[in-house]
Design a protein around this motif. Structure first.
Motif, PDB file in Angstrom:
ATOM      1  N   ARG A 122       0.829  -1.199   0.000  1.00 14.47           N
ATOM      2  CA  ARG A 122       0.000   0.000   0.000  1.00 14.47           C
ATOM      3  C   ARG A 122       0.869   1.258   0.000  1.00 14.47           C
ATOM      4  O   ARG A 122       0.577   2.221  -0.696  1.00 14.47           O
ATOM      5  CB  ARG A 122      -0.936  -0.007   1.214  1.00 14.47           C
ATOM      6  CG  ARG A 122      -1.863  -1.223   1.251  1.00 14.47           C
ATOM      7  CD  ARG A 122      -2.495  -1.415   2.618  1.00 14.47           C
ATOM      8  NE  ARG A 122      -3.188  -2.693   2.712  1.00 14.47           N
ATOM      9  CZ  ARG A 122      -4.482  -2.864   2.483  1.00 14.47           C
ATOM     10  NH1 ARG A 122      -5.232  -1.831   2.138  1.00 14.47           N
ATOM     11  NH2 ARG A 122      -5.036  -4.057   2.596  1.00 14.47           N
ATOM     12  N   ARG A 123       1.937   1.221   0.799  1.00 17.68           N
ATOM     13  CA  ARG A 123       2.865   2.349   0.868  1.00 17.68           C
ATOM     14  C   ARG A 123       4.294   1.805   0.952  1.00 17.68           C
ATOM     15  O   ARG A 123       4.954   1.912   1.988  1.00 17.68           O
ATOM     16  CB  ARG A 123       2.554   3.225   2.076  1.00 17.68           C
ATOM     17  CG  ARG A 123       1.193   3.883   2.028  1.00 17.68           C
ATOM     18  CD  ARG A 123       0.906   4.705   3.271  1.00 17.68           C
ATOM     19  NE  ARG A 123       1.856   5.797   3.446  1.00 17.68           N
ATOM     20  CZ  ARG A 123       1.791   6.668   4.447  1.00 17.68           C
ATOM     21  NH1 ARG A 123       0.858   6.561   5.367  1.00 17.68           N
ATOM     22  NH2 ARG A 123       2.672   7.644   4.540  1.00 17.68           N
ATOM     23  N   PRO A 124       4.798   1.207  -0.115  1.00 19.03           N
ATOM     24  CA  PRO A 124       6.148   0.621  -0.080  1.00 19.03           C
ATOM     25  C   PRO A 124       7.229   1.682   0.111  1.00 19.03           C
ATOM     26  O   PRO A 124       7.170   2.748  -0.499  1.00 19.03           O
ATOM     27  CB  PRO A 124       6.262  -0.066  -1.445  1.00 19.03           C
ATOM     28  CG  PRO A 124       5.276   0.650  -2.320  1.00 19.03           C
ATOM     29  CD  PRO A 124       4.148   1.046  -1.427  1.00 19.03           C
ATOM     30  N   THR A 125       8.211   1.358   0.962  1.00 22.32           N
ATOM     31  CA  THR A 125       9.251   2.326   1.307  1.00 22.32           C
ATOM     32  C   THR A 125      10.646   1.737   1.252  1.00 22.32           C
ATOM     33  O   THR A 125      11.619   2.444   0.985  1.00 22.32           O
ATOM     34  CB  THR A 125       9.004   2.881   2.726  1.00 22.32           C
ATOM     35  OG1 THR A 125       7.681   3.420   2.798  1.00 22.32           O
ATOM     36  CG2 THR A 125       9.991   3.981   3.079  1.00 22.32           C
ATOM     37  N   ILE A 126      10.758   0.447   1.514  1.00 23.20           N
ATOM     38  CA  ILE A 126      12.062  -0.196   1.669  1.00 23.20           C
ATOM     39  C   ILE A 126      12.969  -0.001   0.447  1.00 23.20           C
ATOM     40  O   ILE A 126      14.172   0.212   0.585  1.00 23.20           O
ATOM     41  CB  ILE A 126      11.888  -1.702   1.959  1.00 23.20           C
ATOM     42  CG1 ILE A 126      11.226  -1.891   3.329  1.00 23.20           C
ATOM     43  CG2 ILE A 126      13.216  -2.436   1.907  1.00 23.20           C
ATOM     44  CD1 ILE A 126      12.046  -1.386   4.491  1.00 23.20           C
ATOM     45  N   SER A 127      12.410  -0.058  -0.750  1.00 26.37           N
ATOM     46  CA  SER A 127      13.235   0.081  -1.951  1.00 26.37           C
ATOM     47  C   SER A 127      13.917   1.442  -2.011  1.00 26.37           C
ATOM     48  O   SER A 127      15.042   1.564  -2.506  1.00 26.37           O
ATOM     49  CB  SER A 127      12.384  -0.139  -3.211  1.00 26.37           C
ATOM     50  OG  SER A 127      11.332   0.807  -3.276  1.00 26.37           O
ATOM     51  N   ASP A 128      13.259   2.484  -1.503  1.00 26.17           N
ATOM     52  CA  ASP A 128      13.870   3.813  -1.487  1.00 26.17           C
ATOM     53  C   ASP A 128      15.018   3.879  -0.489  1.00 26.17           C
ATOM     54  O   ASP A 128      16.072   4.455  -0.773  1.00 26.17           O
ATOM     55  CB  ASP A 128      12.826   4.870  -1.122  1.00 26.17           C
ATOM     56  CG  ASP A 128      11.768   5.049  -2.198  1.00 26.17           C
ATOM     57  OD1 ASP A 128      12.067   4.747  -3.372  1.00 26.17           O
ATOM     58  OD2 ASP A 128      10.654   5.479  -1.871  1.00 26.17           O
ATOM     59  N   ILE A 129      14.817   3.287   0.675  1.00 29.26           N
ATOM     60  CA  ILE A 129      15.852   3.337   1.703  1.00 29.26           C
ATOM     61  C   ILE A 129      17.121   2.627   1.249  1.00 29.26           C
ATOM     62  O   ILE A 129      18.237   3.110   1.475  1.00 29.26           O
ATOM     63  CB  ILE A 129      15.335   2.712   3.016  1.00 29.26           C
ATOM     64  CG1 ILE A 129      14.170   3.550   3.575  1.00 29.26           C
ATOM     65  CG2 ILE A 129      16.459   2.601   4.052  1.00 29.26           C
ATOM     66  CD1 ILE A 129      13.518   2.962   4.812  1.00 29.26           C
ATOM     67  N   PHE A 130      16.959   1.489   0.558  1.00 28.54           N
ATOM     68  CA  PHE A 130      18.120   0.725   0.122  1.00 28.54           C
ATOM     69  C   PHE A 130      18.512   1.019  -1.328  1.00 28.54           C
ATOM     70  O   PHE A 130      19.324   0.302  -1.916  1.00 28.54           O
ATOM     71  CB  PHE A 130      17.868  -0.767   0.313  1.00 28.54           C
ATOM     72  CG  PHE A 130      17.852  -1.177   1.760  1.00 28.54           C
ATOM     73  CD1 PHE A 130      19.035  -1.285   2.474  1.00 28.54           C
ATOM     74  CD2 PHE A 130      16.660  -1.426   2.416  1.00 28.54           C
ATOM     75  CE1 PHE A 130      19.024  -1.638   3.813  1.00 28.54           C
ATOM     76  CE2 PHE A 130      16.635  -1.785   3.758  1.00 28.54           C
ATOM     77  CZ  PHE A 130      17.829  -1.890   4.461  1.00 28.54           C
ATOM     78  N   ALA A 131      17.927   2.076  -1.894  1.00 26.31           N
ATOM     79  CA  ALA A 131      18.350   2.601  -3.198  1.00 26.31           C
ATOM     80  C   ALA A 131      18.193   1.613  -4.344  1.00 26.31           C
ATOM     81  O   ALA A 131      19.031   1.538  -5.233  1.00 26.31           O
ATOM     82  CB  ALA A 131      19.804   3.083  -3.127  1.00 26.31           C
ATOM     83  N   LEU A 132      17.127   0.845  -4.327  1.00 24.91           N
ATOM     84  CA  LEU A 132      16.837  -0.003  -5.471  1.00 24.91           C
ATOM     85  C   LEU A 132      16.225   0.853  -6.583  1.00 24.91           C
ATOM     86  O   LEU A 132      15.536   1.836  -6.302  1.00 24.91           O
ATOM     87  CB  LEU A 132      15.859  -1.120  -5.089  1.00 24.91           C
ATOM     88  CG  LEU A 132      16.467  -2.429  -4.581  1.00 24.91           C
ATOM     89  CD1 LEU A 132      17.208  -2.202  -3.286  1.00 24.91           C
ATOM     90  CD2 LEU A 132      15.391  -3.487  -4.413  1.00 24.91           C
ATOM     91  N   PRO A 133      16.445   0.491  -7.830  1.00 27.26           N
ATOM     92  CA  PRO A 133      15.866   1.268  -8.928  1.00 27.26           C
ATOM     93  C   PRO A 133      14.349   1.163  -8.903  1.00 27.26           C
ATOM     94  O   PRO A 133      13.798   0.114  -8.556  1.00 27.26           O
ATOM     95  CB  PRO A 133      16.452   0.612 -10.188  1.00 27.26           C
ATOM     96  CG  PRO A 133      16.807  -0.767  -9.757  1.00 27.26           C
ATOM     97  CD  PRO A 133      17.257  -0.645  -8.320  1.00 27.26           C
ATOM     98  N   PRO A 134      13.649   2.225  -9.264  1.00 27.76           N
ATOM     99  CA  PRO A 134      12.185   2.201  -9.209  1.00 27.76           C
ATOM    100  C   PRO A 134      11.558   1.172 -10.129  1.00 27.76           C
ATOM    101  O   PRO A 134      10.413   0.766  -9.934  1.00 27.76           O
ATOM    102  CB  PRO A 134      11.792   3.624  -9.607  1.00 27.76           C
ATOM    103  CG  PRO A 134      12.977   4.174 -10.320  1.00 27.76           C
ATOM    104  CD  PRO A 134      14.173   3.533  -9.705  1.00 27.76           C
ATOM    105  N   GLU A 135      12.301   0.728 -11.152  1.00 30.24           N
ATOM    106  CA  GLU A 135      11.754  -0.263 -12.087  1.00 30.24           C
ATOM    107  C   GLU A 135      11.969  -1.693 -11.621  1.00 30.24           C
ATOM    108  O   GLU A 135      11.560  -2.650 -12.285  1.00 30.24           O
ATOM    109  CB  GLU A 135      12.422  -0.122 -13.465  1.00 30.24           C
ATOM    110  CG  GLU A 135      12.373   1.274 -14.047  1.00 30.24           C
ATOM    111  CD  GLU A 135      13.623   2.074 -13.701  1.00 30.24           C
ATOM    112  OE1 GLU A 135      14.261   1.753 -12.671  1.00 30.24           O
ATOM    113  OE2 GLU A 135      13.952   3.013 -14.435  1.00 30.24           O
ATOM    114  N   ALA A 136      12.611  -1.865 -10.480  1.00 26.10           N
ATOM    115  CA  ALA A 136      12.958  -3.214 -10.020  1.00 26.10           C
ATOM    116  C   ALA A 136      11.712  -4.072  -9.795  1.00 26.10           C
ATOM    117  O   ALA A 136      10.720  -3.618  -9.234  1.00 26.10           O
ATOM    118  CB  ALA A 136      13.765  -3.121  -8.727  1.00 26.10           C
ATOM    119  N   SER A 137      11.794  -5.313 -10.224  1.00 19.24           N
ATOM    120  CA  SER A 137      10.694  -6.254  -9.998  1.00 19.24           C
ATOM    121  C   SER A 137      10.524  -6.480  -8.509  1.00 19.24           C
ATOM    122  O   SER A 137      11.495  -6.503  -7.747  1.00 19.24           O
ATOM    123  CB  SER A 137      11.000  -7.589 -10.689  1.00 19.24           C
ATOM    124  OG  SER A 137      11.160  -7.411 -12.075  1.00 19.24           O
TER     125      SER A 137
END
Length: 279
Positions: A122-137
């Motif tokens: 609903r409100r994903p955040t972890i990918s931003d904190i660990f600098a994953l690309p926004p297009e990541a599966s």
């Protein structure tokens, strides 16, 4: 167990940090990564502002995360805690902040690795904190059977710490998170390695019923409460929906104890920091 085992084995096959960015756990090259229709990492800098366990390891806040780590690694009464769900009573209490720093602190141990799962679709955040690309599966694609598990496990710039991002915001988060595929994945991760800890960032159960389902498949639960805004009734209502016997800790976020400002406390940690710098 075949495909799942292969994915975990590939995740373990790496030897440390990838400073060029975050790639899938199978060490896919950037060229191959782009061949999947992804542009590659846009931001390779970890969010050090939120990862205080790394940016300010001698702070009082970091010490508290080490205390939580001790509770997980050395639980009382003969318990074996390998999977931990982190949640809160209401949105905005800092559960993703706590999840990330607990994971980073455990990964800094000599013998343990960590897998962070962002189950908040609903409100994903972890990918931003660990600098994953926004297009990541992400987890959404895996649970929809649109990709394999190895496509959604990412190494991070922190050695021994991998991440499964939530992916895109979906219309049916409860159905996906409560599916048998998710249950099977948690069971496999829990049983496969004795040195791996799984930390799950999960949305507030008062707003997201899927968290209640996930909590039944973990060993421990950590509750995050924001000191300046969370109502006692909200916390009580949340605990009524969870198994209280699994609660291993409560994190009071945005709380600054007065003794931290004491000169003796500051001097003690300043000397320790200075001594470490001189080594």
């Amino acid at each position: 167990m075949g495909h799942f085992s292969k994915a975990l084995e590939k995740m373990d096959s790496g030897n440390g940090t990838n400073h060029e960015g975050m790639y899938p756990a199978d060490n896919t090259s950037l060229a191959s990564y782009k061949s999947k229709g992804l542009s590659g990492p846009r931001n390779t800098i970890l969010d050090k502002e939120r990862l205080v366990a790394l940016s300010d390891p001698w702070s009082y806040c970091s010490e508290q995360f080490r205390s939580i780590k001790t509770s997980i690694l050395y639980p009382g009464h003969g318990r074996d805690i390998r999977t931990v769900l982190v949640t809160s009573a209401v949105p905005g209490e800092g559960k993703s902040f706590v999840t990330s720093n607990i994971a980073a602190t455990i990964a800094s141990s000599m013998d343990n690795s960590v897998l962070v799962i962002d189950s908040d679709m609903r409100r994903p955040t972890i990918s931003d904190i660990f600098a994953l690309p926004p297009e990541a599966s992400g987890l959404d694609l895996y649970l929809n059977h649109d990709c394999s598990l190895e496509d959604v496990i990412y190494r991070t710039q922190i050695e021994k710490l991998s991440v499964i991002p939530a992916g895109n915001i979906v219309d049916n988060p409860s159905e996906l998170i409560t599916s048998s595929t998710m249950t099977h994945m948690l069971a496999e991760v829990r049983s496969r390695y004795s040195d791996r800890y799984v930390i799950i960032d999960s949305p507030p159960p008062l707003f997201a019923p899927e968290t209640i389902a996930v909590s039944k498949h973990v060993d421990g639960i950590i509750i995050v409460i924001r000191n300046d805004r969370t109502l006692k009734k909200s916390v009580s209502d949340m605990l009524d929906k969870l198994d209280r016997s699994k609660v291993i800790g409560v994190v009071l976020n945005r709380y600054n104890p007065t003794f931290v400002k004491d000169p003796g406390y500051s001097s003690y940690y300043a000397k320790g920091k200075h001594a470490r710098t001189l080594k």
